[in-house]
Motif scaffolding. Sequence first.
Motif, PDB file in Angstrom:
ATOM      1  N   UNK A 111      -0.112  -5.337  -2.040  1.00 27.85           N
ATOM      2  CA  UNK A 111       0.407  -5.003  -3.346  1.00 27.85           C
ATOM      3  C   UNK A 111       1.794  -5.631  -3.467  1.00 27.85           C
ATOM      4  N   UNK A 112       1.876  -6.643  -4.292  1.00 29.07           N
ATOM      5  CA  UNK A 112       3.158  -7.311  -4.459  1.00 29.07           C
ATOM      6  C   UNK A 112       4.041  -6.502  -5.400  1.00 29.07           C
ATOM      7  N   UNK A 113       5.317  -6.469  -5.066  1.00 26.72           N
ATOM      8  CA  UNK A 113       6.260  -5.724  -5.894  1.00 26.72           C
ATOM      9  C   UNK A 113       7.401  -6.641  -6.281  1.00 26.72           C
ATOM     10  N   UNK A 114       7.234  -7.310  -7.413  1.00 29.18           N
ATOM     11  CA  UNK A 114       8.247  -8.232  -7.914  1.00 29.18           C
ATOM     12  C   UNK A 114       8.716  -7.784  -9.292  1.00 29.18           C
ATOM     13  N   UNK A 115       8.987  -6.522  -9.442  1.00 28.08           N
ATOM     14  CA  UNK A 115       9.412  -5.984 -10.725  1.00 28.08           C
ATOM     15  C   UNK A 115      10.924  -5.901 -10.731  1.00 28.08           C
ATOM     16  N   UNK A 116      11.525  -6.615 -11.636  1.00 26.18           N
ATOM     17  CA  UNK A 116      12.977  -6.660 -11.705  1.00 26.18           C
ATOM     18  C   UNK A 116      13.550  -5.273 -11.964  1.00 26.18           C
ATOM     19  N   UNK A 117      14.449  -4.864 -11.098  1.00 29.20           N
ATOM     20  CA  UNK A 117      15.115  -3.589 -11.271  1.00 29.20           C
ATOM     21  C   UNK A 117      14.373  -2.397 -10.704  1.00 29.20           C
ATOM     22  N   UNK A 118      13.144  -2.572 -10.224  1.00 26.55           N
ATOM     23  CA  UNK A 118      12.384  -1.472  -9.636  1.00 26.55           C
ATOM     24  C   UNK A 118      12.370  -1.673  -8.126  1.00 26.55           C
ATOM     25  N   UNK A 119      12.823  -0.674  -7.421  1.00 26.91           N
ATOM     26  CA  UNK A 119      12.893  -0.768  -5.967  1.00 26.91           C
ATOM     27  C   UNK A 119      11.775   0.049  -5.318  1.00 26.91           C
ATOM     28  N   UNK A 120      11.567  -0.210  -4.052  1.00 32.45           N
ATOM     29  CA  UNK A 120      10.605   0.590  -3.295  1.00 32.45           C
ATOM     30  C   UNK A 120      11.042   2.053  -3.298  1.00 32.45           C
ATOM     31  N   UNK A 121      12.337   2.273  -3.272  1.00 35.06           N
ATOM     32  CA  UNK A 121      12.861   3.642  -3.324  1.00 35.06           C
ATOM     33  C   UNK A 121      12.462   4.315  -4.640  1.00 35.06           C
ATOM     34  N   UNK A 122      12.579   3.582  -5.771  1.00 34.14           N
ATOM     35  CA  UNK A 122      12.168   4.132  -7.073  1.00 34.14           C
ATOM     36  C   UNK A 122      10.704   4.546  -7.043  1.00 34.14           C
ATOM     37  N   UNK A 123       9.865   3.653  -6.555  1.00 35.12           N
ATOM     38  CA  UNK A 123       8.422   3.925  -6.531  1.00 35.12           C
ATOM     39  C   UNK A 123       8.122   5.116  -5.628  1.00 35.12           C
ATOM     40  N   UNK A 124       8.775   5.186  -4.483  1.00 28.77           N
ATOM     41  CA  UNK A 124       8.578   6.319  -3.576  1.00 28.77           C
ATOM     42  C   UNK A 124       8.951   7.627  -4.262  1.00 28.77           C
ATOM     43  N   UNK A 125      10.050   7.624  -5.000  1.00 26.43           N
ATOM     44  CA  UNK A 125      10.458   8.839  -5.726  1.00 26.43           C
ATOM     45  C   UNK A 125       9.439   9.217  -6.787  1.00 26.43           C
ATOM     46  N   UNK A 126       8.952   8.241  -7.557  1.00 22.42           N
ATOM     47  CA  UNK A 126       7.963   8.513  -8.608  1.00 22.42           C
ATOM     48  C   UNK A 126       6.736   9.203  -8.038  1.00 22.42           C
ATOM     49  N   UNK A 127       6.340   8.780  -6.831  1.00 28.75           N
ATOM     50  CA  UNK A 127       5.093   9.255  -6.230  1.00 28.75           C
ATOM     51  C   UNK A 127       5.299  10.398  -5.249  1.00 28.75           C
ATOM     52  N   UNK A 128       6.538  10.844  -5.071  1.00 30.16           N
ATOM     53  CA  UNK A 128       6.853  11.841  -4.043  1.00 30.16           C
ATOM     54  C   UNK A 128       6.320  11.379  -2.697  1.00 30.16           C
ATOM     55  N   UNK A 129       6.575  10.130  -2.402  1.00 35.14           N
ATOM     56  CA  UNK A 129       6.118   9.504  -1.168  1.00 35.14           C
ATOM     57  C   UNK A 129       7.346   9.015  -0.407  1.00 35.14           C
ATOM     58  N   UNK A 130       7.118   8.360   0.710  1.00 34.93           N
ATOM     59  CA  UNK A 130       8.239   7.827   1.479  1.00 34.93           C
ATOM     60  C   UNK A 130       8.420   6.346   1.172  1.00 34.93           C
ATOM     61  N   UNK A 131       9.644   5.896   1.296  1.00 36.15           N
ATOM     62  CA  UNK A 131       9.926   4.482   1.101  1.00 36.15           C
ATOM     63  C   UNK A 131       9.210   3.650   2.168  1.00 36.15           C
ATOM     64  N   UNK A 132       9.059   4.216   3.358  1.00 32.71           N
ATOM     65  CA  UNK A 132       8.338   3.524   4.432  1.00 32.71           C
ATOM     66  C   UNK A 132       6.892   3.259   4.019  1.00 32.71           C
ATOM     67  N   UNK A 133       6.264   4.223   3.372  1.00 29.53           N
ATOM     68  CA  UNK A 133       4.870   4.060   2.933  1.00 29.53           C
ATOM     69  C   UNK A 133       4.777   2.953   1.880  1.00 29.53           C
ATOM     70  N   UNK A 134       5.692   2.955   0.926  1.00 24.87           N
ATOM     71  CA  UNK A 134       5.705   1.922  -0.112  1.00 24.87           C
ATOM     72  C   UNK A 134       5.933   0.552   0.538  1.00 24.87           C
TER      73      UNK A 134
END
Length: 61
Positions: free
Chosen positions: A1-24
């Motif tokens: 899963x490529x993540x090339x979204x400007x301004x969106x970090x793995x940390x943001x996605x982890x927070x949205x999903x209540x997941x860990x940044x390591x998992x993302x």
Amino acid sequence: MEMHLQGVTQHNIAEWLSSSQQRVNEWSQGKVEPGVMTVEAICRKLGYRLALEPIEERKSA
């Protein structure tokens, strides 16, 4: 899963999903793949809809 979204970090996605940044990060590196419900949740947060369509059209009998 490529993540090339400007301004969106793995940390943001982890927070949205209540997941860990390591998992993302594992998804980003291709070590594991997120489930379809996870992908759908990311899409919704980014304002997209996940559409599942068949790869090939079914042939009529």
